[in-house]
Design a protein around this motif. Structure first.
Motif: not given
Length: 238
Positions: A38-45, A90-95, A107-109, A129-140
């Motif tokens: 993702a890029t800074v400022g975007e939303t991920v799920q 508050k940027r973090y929520t779990v639905k 609003e990724i930072i 059973e613990a599932k992992k994923a990586t988030l890479l953040v690119n600067d604008r």
């Protein structure tokens, strides 16, 4: 009669035990979170769903290990006991809906980058059973660099009146002249004024021509009248 009652009680107890065992078996995570870029400022799920339609909000936990850490770096709880941890804003929520516990980050930072883990409550982080994923953040700023065929070209110092274009064949950057806005305005004014001047000149020429023609006609009329008076005078004299 007593035999049948005893058998009924055994059957009922067996059913209760089986039901209890089924109810307390470990959850199976059927939808795993996947790596994201993702890029800074975007939303991920990040999605995480179990094989049972639960209404309990505390059945699943989310953890986060910030980017740059190693395997010994402590993971922090993002979501625990049905609520987002206070250390995450508050940027973090779990639905939570129908057995799904999807983590949404708005609003990724840069500090959000790292490993996210979805797991059932009370099981080890090292459990399969613990599932992992990586988030890479690119600067604008990195997104503003021009890229051609996977090569990154840094911005150059360009004259304000020049534009930069990249050749699709060679991938080299070339500088092309750019139109001066003031010159363009002058050209527009000239294009408007020129027809007006031409019309004005044509009108003046027409007025002059008409004036000359009228003067000639007037002179001819005067000459004819003078000749007529002279002819009358001669006749009278005779």
């Amino acid at each position: 009669m007593l035999y049948h009652s005893t058998e009924s009680i055994k059957t009922w107890m067996t059913a209760c035990i089986l039901f209890s065992v089924a109810g307390f078996r470990e959850l199976a995570i059927v939808v795993h979170p996947v790596d994201q870029n993702a890029t800074v400022g975007e939303t991920v799920q990040f999605n995480c769903s179990t094989d049972r339609d639960l209404e309990r909000k505390d059945a699943i936990e989310w953890k986060h290990r910030r980017s740059g850490g190693n395997s010994s770096t402590e993971r922090k709880f993002v979501y625990e006991s049905g609520a987002v941890d206070k250390t995450y804003d508050k940027r973090y929520t779990v639905k939570v809906i129908s057995g799904a516990y999807n983590l949404i980050i708005k609003e990724i930072i840069s500090e959000d980058a790292g490993e996210f883990m979805c797991k059932e409550k009370d099981i080890s982080d090292n459990s399969p059973e613990a599932k992992k994923a990586t988030l890479l953040v690119n600067d604008r700023k990195s997104q503003d660099l021009s890229t051609t065929e996977g090569n990154v070209y840094p911005s150059r110092d360009i004259h304000p009146m020049q534009d930069t274009t990249i050749s699709e064949v060679s991938g080299e950057s070339t500088v092309a002249p750019m139109n001066d806005p003031s010159t363009s305005d002058d050209n527009n004014i000239a294009a408007i004024v020129a027809p007006i001047v031409i019309v004005f000149v044509v009108v003046v020429v027409i007025i002059i021509v008409v004036y000359v023609i009228k003067r000639r006609r007037s002179k001819r009329q005067n000459t004819s009248e003078n000749q007529g008076h002279e002819m009358k005078s001669l006749k009278n004299d005779q």
